[in-house]
Design an enzyme around this catalytic site. Structure first.
Site, mmCIF file in Angstrom:
data_model
loop_
_atom_site.group_PDB
_atom_site.id
_atom_site.type_symbol
_atom_site.label_atom_id
_atom_site.label_comp_id
_atom_site.label_asym_id
_atom_site.label_seq_id
_atom_site.Cartn_x
_atom_site.Cartn_y
_atom_site.Cartn_z
ATOM 1 N N SER A 179 0.795 -1.233 0.000
ATOM 2 C CA SER A 179 0.000 0.000 0.000
ATOM 3 C C SER A 179 0.824 1.278 0.000
ATOM 4 C CB SER A 179 -0.963 0.000 1.184
ATOM 5 O OG SER A 179 -0.254 -0.165 2.401
ATOM 6 N N HIS A 207 -5.191 -3.060 -3.073
ATOM 7 C CA HIS A 207 -4.665 -2.130 -4.081
ATOM 8 C C HIS A 207 -4.416 -2.804 -5.432
ATOM 9 C CE1 HIS A 207 -4.052 0.985 -1.022
ATOM 10 N NE2 HIS A 207 -3.808 -0.038 -0.226
ATOM 11 N N LYS A 238 -11.385 1.476 -2.715
ATOM 12 C CA LYS A 238 -10.348 2.020 -3.599
ATOM 13 C C LYS A 238 -10.888 2.037 -5.042
ATOM 14 C CE LYS A 238 -7.413 0.373 0.015
ATOM 15 N NZ LYS A 238 -7.563 1.514 0.906
HETATM 16 N N1 PMP Z 1 -5.712 -3.821 3.298
HETATM 17 C C1 PMP Z 1 -4.926 -2.894 2.719
HETATM 18 C C2 PMP Z 1 -3.662 -3.331 2.032
HETATM 19 C C3 PMP Z 1 -5.312 -1.551 2.747
HETATM 20 O O1 PMP Z 1 -4.538 -0.623 2.191
HETATM 21 C C4 PMP Z 1 -6.521 -1.199 3.390
HETATM 22 C C5 PMP Z 1 -7.010 0.243 3.443
HETATM 23 N N2 PMP Z 1 -6.077 1.226 3.461
HETATM 24 C C6 PMP Z 1 -7.284 -2.189 3.989
HETATM 25 C C7 PMP Z 1 -6.847 -3.492 3.916
HETATM 26 C C8 PMP Z 1 -8.560 -1.873 4.699
HETATM 27 O O2 PMP Z 1 -9.577 -1.633 3.782
HETATM 28 P P1 PMP Z 1 -10.843 -0.719 4.128
HETATM 29 O O3 PMP Z 1 -10.475 0.693 3.827
HETATM 30 O O4 PMP Z 1 -11.907 -1.247 3.246
HETATM 31 O O5 PMP Z 1 -11.149 -0.935 5.575
#
Ligand code: PMP
Length: 396
Positions: A179, A207, A238
Protein backbone atom coordinates in the site's frame (compact mmCIF):
# COMPACT_ATOMS: atom_id res chain seq x y z
CA UNK A 1 -12.05 9.18 33.49
CA UNK A 2 -8.59 8.01 32.46
CA UNK A 3 -7.23 10.29 29.79
CA UNK A 4 -4.40 9.48 27.41
CA UNK A 5 -1.83 12.20 26.79
CA UNK A 6 -1.98 13.68 23.29
CA UNK A 7 0.38 12.05 20.76
CA UNK A 8 3.63 14.04 20.97
CA UNK A 9 4.40 14.05 17.23
CA UNK A 10 0.91 15.38 16.43
CA UNK A 11 1.23 18.18 19.00
CA UNK A 12 4.63 19.25 17.65
CA UNK A 13 3.41 19.17 14.03
CA UNK A 14 0.39 21.29 15.01
CA UNK A 15 2.59 23.81 16.84
CA UNK A 16 4.76 24.13 13.74
CA UNK A 17 1.71 24.52 11.51
CA UNK A 18 2.59 21.43 9.42
CA UNK A 19 0.07 18.88 10.75
CA UNK A 20 -1.05 16.99 7.64
CA UNK A 21 -3.92 14.72 8.74
CA UNK A 22 -7.75 14.87 8.84
CA UNK A 23 -7.82 17.56 6.15
CA UNK A 24 -11.53 18.31 5.48
CA UNK A 25 -12.52 18.12 1.81
CA UNK A 26 -15.76 19.82 0.79
CA UNK A 27 -16.31 18.19 -2.60
CA UNK A 28 -16.43 14.76 -4.24
CA UNK A 29 -13.24 12.66 -4.28
CA UNK A 30 -12.02 13.47 -7.78
CA UNK A 31 -8.90 14.64 -9.59
CA UNK A 32 -9.57 18.09 -8.13
CA UNK A 33 -11.07 18.68 -4.70
CA UNK A 34 -12.03 21.75 -2.70
CA UNK A 35 -10.15 22.41 0.56
CA UNK A 36 -10.62 25.68 2.49
CA UNK A 37 -12.58 27.00 -0.47
CA UNK A 38 -9.64 26.47 -2.82
CA UNK A 39 -9.16 24.08 -5.74
CA UNK A 40 -6.52 21.45 -4.96
CA UNK A 41 -5.20 18.79 -7.37
CA UNK A 42 -5.75 15.33 -5.84
CA UNK A 43 -2.77 12.98 -6.15
CA UNK A 44 -3.37 11.20 -2.85
CA UNK A 45 -6.49 9.18 -3.57
CA UNK A 46 -7.05 5.42 -3.65
CA UNK A 47 -9.84 5.87 -6.21
CA UNK A 48 -7.50 4.48 -8.86
CA UNK A 49 -10.13 4.21 -11.58
CA UNK A 50 -11.63 7.61 -10.72
CA UNK A 51 -15.13 6.17 -10.39
CA UNK A 52 -16.30 7.78 -7.12
CA UNK A 53 -18.07 10.55 -9.00
CA UNK A 54 -19.34 8.45 -11.93
CA UNK A 55 -23.02 9.33 -12.60
CA UNK A 56 -24.00 5.68 -13.28
CA UNK A 57 -22.59 4.54 -9.94
CA UNK A 58 -24.25 7.41 -8.08
CA UNK A 59 -27.56 6.58 -9.76
CA UNK A 60 -27.27 2.90 -8.74
CA UNK A 61 -26.73 3.99 -5.14
CA UNK A 62 -29.77 6.26 -5.19
CA UNK A 63 -31.94 3.54 -6.70
CA UNK A 64 -30.87 1.07 -4.00
CA UNK A 65 -31.84 3.59 -1.31
CA UNK A 66 -35.26 3.98 -2.93
CA UNK A 67 -35.81 0.21 -2.95
CA UNK A 68 -34.04 -0.99 0.20
CA UNK A 69 -33.75 2.13 2.41
CA UNK A 70 -30.63 3.57 3.96
CA UNK A 71 -29.43 0.77 6.24
CA UNK A 72 -29.92 -2.93 6.98
CA UNK A 73 -30.20 -2.52 10.76
CA UNK A 74 -28.50 -5.81 11.56
CA UNK A 75 -25.71 -8.22 10.73
CA UNK A 76 -25.63 -10.56 7.76
CA UNK A 77 -26.11 -13.42 10.21
CA UNK A 78 -29.56 -12.24 11.32
CA UNK A 79 -31.77 -9.62 9.65
CA UNK A 80 -29.09 -7.86 7.58
CA UNK A 81 -28.81 -10.05 4.46
CA UNK A 82 -30.36 -8.63 1.27
CA UNK A 83 -30.71 -10.45 -2.03
CA UNK A 84 -28.36 -7.71 -3.25
CA UNK A 85 -25.57 -8.93 -0.91
CA UNK A 86 -25.85 -12.47 -2.29
CA UNK A 87 -25.82 -11.24 -5.89
CA UNK A 88 -22.65 -9.22 -5.29
CA UNK A 89 -20.97 -12.18 -3.56
CA UNK A 90 -21.70 -14.45 -6.54
CA UNK A 91 -20.37 -11.88 -8.98
CA UNK A 92 -17.20 -11.23 -6.98
CA UNK A 93 -16.43 -14.94 -6.65
CA UNK A 94 -16.67 -15.31 -10.44
CA UNK A 95 -14.66 -12.11 -11.00
CA UNK A 96 -11.65 -13.22 -8.94
CA UNK A 97 -11.97 -16.89 -9.94
CA UNK A 98 -12.99 -18.53 -6.65
CA UNK A 99 -15.97 -20.73 -5.73
CA UNK A 100 -17.55 -18.43 -3.16
CA UNK A 101 -17.22 -15.02 -1.55
CA UNK A 102 -18.49 -13.31 1.59
CA UNK A 103 -18.94 -9.56 2.10
CA UNK A 104 -17.77 -7.58 5.13
CA UNK A 105 -18.62 -3.98 5.97
CA UNK A 106 -15.01 -2.83 5.46
CA UNK A 107 -11.80 -4.36 4.17
CA UNK A 108 -10.29 -3.98 7.63
CA UNK A 109 -13.07 -6.17 9.03
CA UNK A 110 -12.54 -8.74 6.27
CA UNK A 111 -8.91 -9.15 7.33
CA UNK A 112 -9.83 -9.29 11.02
CA UNK A 113 -12.46 -11.94 10.26
CA UNK A 114 -10.22 -14.08 8.08
CA UNK A 115 -7.15 -14.15 10.29
CA UNK A 116 -8.93 -14.44 13.62
CA UNK A 117 -10.91 -17.48 12.49
CA UNK A 118 -8.79 -19.29 9.88
CA UNK A 119 -5.84 -19.64 12.24
CA UNK A 120 -5.70 -20.45 15.94
CA UNK A 121 -3.52 -20.81 19.00
CA UNK A 122 -1.26 -23.58 17.71
CA UNK A 123 -0.85 -22.22 14.19
CA UNK A 124 1.71 -19.96 12.54
CA UNK A 125 1.00 -16.83 10.49
CA UNK A 126 3.88 -15.69 8.31
CA UNK A 127 3.78 -12.02 7.31
CA UNK A 128 5.73 -9.69 5.05
CA UNK A 129 7.02 -6.91 7.35
CA UNK A 130 5.17 -4.30 5.23
CA UNK A 131 1.74 -5.98 5.39
CA UNK A 132 -1.22 -3.74 6.16
CA UNK A 133 -2.19 -2.88 9.76
CA UNK A 134 -5.46 -4.85 9.48
CA UNK A 135 -3.45 -8.03 8.76
CA UNK A 136 -1.29 -7.42 11.81
CA UNK A 137 -4.33 -6.80 14.02
CA UNK A 138 -6.15 -9.86 12.65
CA UNK A 139 -3.07 -11.95 13.41
CA UNK A 140 -3.08 -10.71 17.00
CA UNK A 141 -6.74 -11.68 17.38
CA UNK A 142 -5.98 -15.21 16.18
CA UNK A 143 -3.58 -15.94 19.10
CA UNK A 144 -1.38 -17.65 16.48
CA UNK A 145 2.37 -17.33 16.52
CA UNK A 146 3.30 -14.52 14.14
CA UNK A 147 6.54 -14.60 12.17
CA UNK A 148 7.62 -11.67 9.96
CA UNK A 149 10.05 -11.83 7.06
CA UNK A 150 11.87 -8.93 5.42
CA UNK A 151 9.89 -7.18 2.72
CA UNK A 152 9.65 -9.33 -0.42
CA UNK A 153 12.84 -11.14 0.63
CA UNK A 154 12.36 -14.75 -0.45
CA UNK A 155 15.58 -16.00 1.18
CA UNK A 156 14.34 -14.68 4.50
CA UNK A 157 10.89 -16.19 3.91
CA UNK A 158 12.45 -19.57 3.22
CA UNK A 159 14.70 -19.32 6.28
CA UNK A 160 11.65 -18.58 8.43
CA UNK A 161 9.62 -21.46 6.92
CA UNK A 162 12.49 -23.89 7.38
CA UNK A 163 12.50 -23.21 11.09
CA UNK A 164 8.83 -24.17 11.62
CA UNK A 165 7.54 -27.63 12.56
CA UNK A 166 6.38 -29.38 9.34
CA UNK A 167 3.10 -30.73 10.75
CA UNK A 168 1.54 -27.47 12.08
CA UNK A 169 -0.93 -25.24 10.19
CA UNK A 170 0.81 -22.35 8.50
CA UNK A 171 -0.57 -19.39 6.56
CA UNK A 172 1.46 -16.85 4.58
CA UNK A 173 -0.39 -13.52 4.28
CA UNK A 174 0.77 -10.78 1.92
CA UNK A 175 -0.47 -7.57 0.35
CA UNK A 176 -0.80 -8.26 -3.40
CA UNK A 177 0.22 -4.65 -4.08
CA UNK A 178 1.95 -3.04 -1.11
CA UNK A 179 0.00 0.00 0.00
CA UNK A 180 2.86 2.46 0.53
CA UNK A 181 5.66 1.08 -1.67
CA UNK A 182 3.45 0.15 -4.63
CA UNK A 183 5.43 -3.00 -5.46
CA UNK A 184 3.84 -6.42 -5.99
CA UNK A 185 4.23 -9.46 -3.74
CA UNK A 186 6.58 -11.99 -5.36
CA UNK A 187 3.76 -14.45 -5.72
CA UNK A 188 5.41 -17.05 -8.02
CA UNK A 189 8.23 -17.58 -5.52
CA UNK A 190 5.85 -17.44 -2.55
CA UNK A 191 3.67 -20.14 -4.16
CA UNK A 192 6.71 -22.36 -4.78
CA UNK A 193 7.84 -22.01 -1.16
CA UNK A 194 4.31 -22.55 0.14
CA UNK A 195 4.13 -25.82 -1.80
CA UNK A 196 7.55 -26.93 -0.57
CA UNK A 197 6.73 -26.16 3.07
CA UNK A 198 3.04 -27.11 3.00
CA UNK A 199 1.70 -23.63 3.77
CA UNK A 200 -1.54 -21.84 2.88
CA UNK A 201 -1.56 -18.43 1.15
CA UNK A 202 -3.84 -15.42 1.60
CA UNK A 203 -3.49 -12.31 -0.57
CA UNK A 204 -4.87 -8.93 0.50
CA UNK A 205 -5.61 -7.32 -2.85
CA UNK A 206 -6.94 -3.98 -1.64
CA UNK A 207 -4.67 -2.13 -4.08
CA UNK A 208 -4.47 -4.81 -6.79
CA UNK A 209 -8.16 -5.19 -7.66
CA UNK A 210 -9.24 -2.98 -10.54
CA UNK A 211 -5.57 -2.28 -11.26
CA UNK A 212 -3.66 -5.46 -12.21
CA UNK A 213 -4.68 -8.84 -13.66
CA UNK A 214 -7.31 -9.91 -16.20
CA UNK A 215 -9.94 -7.11 -16.21
CA UNK A 216 -8.40 -5.92 -12.94
CA UNK A 217 -9.05 -9.25 -11.18
CA UNK A 218 -5.96 -8.70 -9.03
CA UNK A 219 -2.47 -9.91 -8.27
CA UNK A 220 -3.16 -13.66 -8.32
CA UNK A 221 -4.77 -13.24 -11.75
CA UNK A 222 -1.82 -11.09 -12.91
CA UNK A 223 0.57 -13.96 -12.16
CA UNK A 224 -1.85 -16.69 -13.37
CA UNK A 225 -1.84 -18.18 -9.86
CA UNK A 226 -5.47 -17.84 -8.74
CA UNK A 227 -5.73 -21.58 -8.07
CA UNK A 228 -2.65 -21.54 -5.86
CA UNK A 229 -3.90 -18.80 -3.56
CA UNK A 230 -6.26 -20.09 -0.87
CA UNK A 231 -7.94 -16.83 0.13
CA UNK A 232 -8.25 -13.56 -1.78
CA UNK A 233 -9.28 -10.46 0.17
CA UNK A 234 -10.51 -7.26 -1.45
CA UNK A 235 -11.92 -3.89 -0.51
CA UNK A 236 -14.39 -1.56 -2.22
CA UNK A 237 -12.86 1.62 -0.80
CA UNK A 238 -10.35 2.02 -3.60
CA UNK A 239 -10.97 1.15 -7.28
CA UNK A 240 -14.56 0.12 -6.52
CA UNK A 241 -15.54 3.64 -5.43
CA UNK A 242 -17.57 2.53 -2.42
CA UNK A 243 -17.10 1.07 1.07
CA UNK A 244 -16.91 -2.58 2.16
CA UNK A 245 -14.74 -5.64 1.69
CA UNK A 246 -14.83 -9.34 0.87
CA UNK A 247 -13.07 -12.68 1.16
CA UNK A 248 -13.13 -15.22 -1.68
CA UNK A 249 -12.11 -18.86 -1.38
CA UNK A 250 -13.40 -22.42 -1.81
CA UNK A 251 -16.98 -23.11 -0.74
CA UNK A 252 -16.05 -24.91 2.50
CA UNK A 253 -13.78 -22.11 3.70
CA UNK A 254 -16.42 -19.46 3.02
CA UNK A 255 -19.08 -21.55 4.78
CA UNK A 256 -16.73 -21.85 7.77
CA UNK A 257 -16.05 -18.09 7.80
CA UNK A 258 -19.79 -17.35 7.72
CA UNK A 259 -20.14 -19.15 11.04
CA UNK A 260 -16.93 -18.10 12.75
CA UNK A 261 -15.73 -14.64 11.63
CA UNK A 262 -16.78 -12.39 14.49
CA UNK A 263 -16.29 -9.13 12.52
CA UNK A 264 -18.98 -10.48 10.17
CA UNK A 265 -21.40 -12.03 12.63
CA UNK A 266 -21.34 -9.21 15.19
CA UNK A 267 -21.32 -6.17 12.91
CA UNK A 268 -24.03 -4.64 10.69
CA UNK A 269 -23.96 -5.49 6.99
CA UNK A 270 -22.95 -3.24 4.08
CA UNK A 271 -25.58 -0.58 3.35
CA UNK A 272 -27.78 -1.04 0.25
CA UNK A 273 -26.20 2.05 -1.35
CA UNK A 274 -22.68 0.68 -0.78
CA UNK A 275 -23.59 -2.74 -2.25
CA UNK A 276 -25.27 -1.21 -5.29
CA UNK A 277 -22.42 1.22 -5.98
CA UNK A 278 -19.88 -1.61 -5.74
CA UNK A 279 -21.93 -3.69 -8.19
CA UNK A 280 -22.21 -0.76 -10.63
CA UNK A 281 -18.44 -0.22 -10.38
CA UNK A 282 -17.90 -3.93 -11.09
CA UNK A 283 -20.14 -3.64 -14.20
CA UNK A 284 -17.96 -0.81 -15.47
CA UNK A 285 -14.66 -2.52 -14.62
CA UNK A 286 -15.71 -5.74 -16.37
CA UNK A 287 -17.04 -4.10 -19.52
CA UNK A 288 -14.97 -0.94 -20.06
CA UNK A 289 -11.25 -1.80 -20.20
CA UNK A 290 -10.37 1.79 -21.11
CA UNK A 291 -10.34 2.88 -17.45
CA UNK A 292 -7.56 0.46 -16.50
CA UNK A 293 -5.70 1.29 -19.71
CA UNK A 294 -5.85 5.02 -18.94
CA UNK A 295 -4.76 4.40 -15.34
CA UNK A 296 -1.63 2.66 -16.62
CA UNK A 297 -0.95 5.32 -19.27
CA UNK A 298 -1.14 7.95 -16.50
CA UNK A 299 1.03 5.89 -14.18
CA UNK A 300 3.76 5.42 -16.77
CA UNK A 301 3.61 9.08 -17.81
CA UNK A 302 3.92 10.28 -14.19
CA UNK A 303 6.71 7.83 -13.37
CA UNK A 304 8.77 8.84 -16.40
CA UNK A 305 8.27 12.53 -15.69
CA UNK A 306 9.18 12.20 -11.99
CA UNK A 307 12.32 10.24 -12.89
CA UNK A 308 13.29 12.74 -15.58
CA UNK A 309 12.98 15.53 -13.03
CA UNK A 310 15.39 13.77 -10.68
CA UNK A 311 13.11 12.51 -7.90
CA UNK A 312 14.12 9.39 -5.99
CA UNK A 313 11.29 6.89 -6.45
CA UNK A 314 10.60 3.52 -4.83
CA UNK A 315 10.53 0.29 -6.91
CA UNK A 316 6.82 0.59 -7.70
CA UNK A 317 4.89 -1.57 -10.17
CA UNK A 318 1.51 0.12 -9.64
CA UNK A 319 -0.18 3.55 -9.62
CA UNK A 320 1.24 4.09 -6.10
CA UNK A 321 4.51 6.03 -6.51
CA UNK A 322 6.68 6.57 -3.42
CA UNK A 323 8.66 9.81 -3.74
CA UNK A 324 11.35 9.78 -1.05
CA UNK A 325 12.03 12.76 1.19
CA UNK A 326 13.98 10.84 3.88
CA UNK A 327 13.34 13.38 6.64
CA UNK A 328 10.30 13.21 8.93
CA UNK A 329 9.75 16.93 9.52
CA UNK A 330 10.45 17.91 5.91
CA UNK A 331 7.93 15.28 4.77
CA UNK A 332 5.20 17.02 6.79
CA UNK A 333 6.44 20.48 5.78
CA UNK A 334 6.42 19.68 2.10
CA UNK A 335 2.95 18.11 2.21
CA UNK A 336 1.70 21.34 3.83
CA UNK A 337 3.57 23.56 1.37
CA UNK A 338 2.15 21.56 -1.54
CA UNK A 339 -1.39 21.75 -0.24
CA UNK A 340 -1.07 25.55 0.20
CA UNK A 341 0.13 25.56 -3.38
CA UNK A 342 -2.80 23.48 -4.68
CA UNK A 343 -1.57 19.85 -4.59
CA UNK A 344 -2.75 17.08 -2.25
CA UNK A 345 -0.30 14.21 -1.64
CA UNK A 346 0.03 11.93 1.38
CA UNK A 347 3.02 12.19 3.72
CA UNK A 348 4.19 8.76 4.93
CA UNK A 349 6.26 8.62 8.13
CA UNK A 350 6.99 6.04 10.89
CA UNK A 351 5.50 3.68 11.93
CA UNK A 352 4.17 3.18 8.36
CA UNK A 353 7.77 3.29 7.03
CA UNK A 354 11.25 3.26 8.62
CA UNK A 355 12.55 6.68 9.84
CA UNK A 356 15.02 7.01 6.95
CA UNK A 357 12.40 6.16 4.32
CA UNK A 358 9.80 8.92 4.84
CA UNK A 359 8.11 9.79 1.57
CA UNK A 360 5.25 11.39 -0.27
CA UNK A 361 2.83 8.79 -1.57
CA UNK A 362 1.87 10.07 -5.03
CA UNK A 363 -0.98 8.08 -6.52
CA UNK A 364 -2.61 8.16 -9.93
CA UNK A 365 -6.23 7.97 -11.05
CA UNK A 366 -7.53 6.98 -14.50
CA UNK A 367 -9.31 10.34 -14.70
CA UNK A 368 -6.19 12.50 -14.33
CA UNK A 369 -5.17 14.35 -17.47
CA UNK A 370 -1.54 14.58 -18.61
CA UNK A 371 -1.80 18.36 -17.97
CA UNK A 372 -2.76 17.71 -14.34
CA UNK A 373 0.16 15.30 -13.97
CA UNK A 374 2.60 17.87 -15.39
CA UNK A 375 1.22 20.56 -13.09
CA UNK A 376 1.58 18.26 -10.06
CA UNK A 377 5.15 17.25 -10.89
CA UNK A 378 6.11 20.90 -11.46
CA UNK A 379 4.63 21.88 -8.06
CA UNK A 380 6.56 19.05 -6.41
CA UNK A 381 9.82 20.07 -8.03
CA UNK A 382 9.38 23.68 -6.91
CA UNK A 383 8.60 22.64 -3.32
CA UNK A 384 11.45 20.09 -3.07
CA UNK A 385 13.90 22.76 -4.24
CA UNK A 386 12.54 25.37 -1.81
CA UNK A 387 12.93 23.01 1.13
CA UNK A 388 16.34 21.90 -0.11
CA UNK A 389 15.41 18.24 -0.10
CA UNK A 390 18.50 16.31 -1.03
CA UNK A 391 16.74 13.43 -2.76
CA UNK A 392 16.00 15.78 -5.66
CA UNK A 393 19.01 15.30 -7.88
CA UNK A 394 18.79 18.52 -9.86
CA UNK A 395 17.29 21.70 -8.50
CA UNK A 396 15.41 24.16 -10.65
N1 PMP B 1 -5.71 -3.82 3.30
C1 PMP B 1 -4.93 -2.89 2.72
C2 PMP B 1 -3.66 -3.33 2.03
C3 PMP B 1 -5.31 -1.55 2.75
O1 PMP B 1 -4.54 -0.62 2.19
C4 PMP B 1 -6.52 -1.20 3.39
C5 PMP B 1 -7.01 0.24 3.44
N2 PMP B 1 -6.08 1.23 3.46
C6 PMP B 1 -7.28 -2.19 3.99
C7 PMP B 1 -6.85 -3.49 3.92
C8 PMP B 1 -8.56 -1.87 4.70
O2 PMP B 1 -9.58 -1.63 3.78
P1 PMP B 1 -10.84 -0.72 4.13
O3 PMP B 1 -10.48 0.69 3.83
O4 PMP B 1 -11.91 -1.25 3.25
O5 PMP B 1 -11.15 -0.94 5.57
Amino acid sequence: MYKRLPVKEAVIAKEKGIYPYFRPISSAQDTEVIIDGKRVLMFGSNSYLGLTNDPRIKEASKKAIDTYGTGCAGSRFLNGTLDLHIELEDRLARYVGKEKAILFSTGFQANLGALSSLTGRNDYIILDEYDHASIIDGSRLSYSKVIKYRHNNMDDLEAKLKGLPPEVNKLIVVDGVFSMEGDLARLPEIVALAEQYNTGIMVDDAHGLGVVGEKGAGTASHFGLTDKVDVIMGTFSKSFASLGGFLASDADTIEYLKHSARSLIFSASMTPAAVASTMAALDIIETEPEHIEKLWANTNYAKDLLMEEGFELGPTASPIIPVYVRDHEKTFAIAKMLQDNGLFVNPVVPPAVPADATMLRFSLMATHTFDQIEEAVYKMKEAFAKLDIITLKEKI
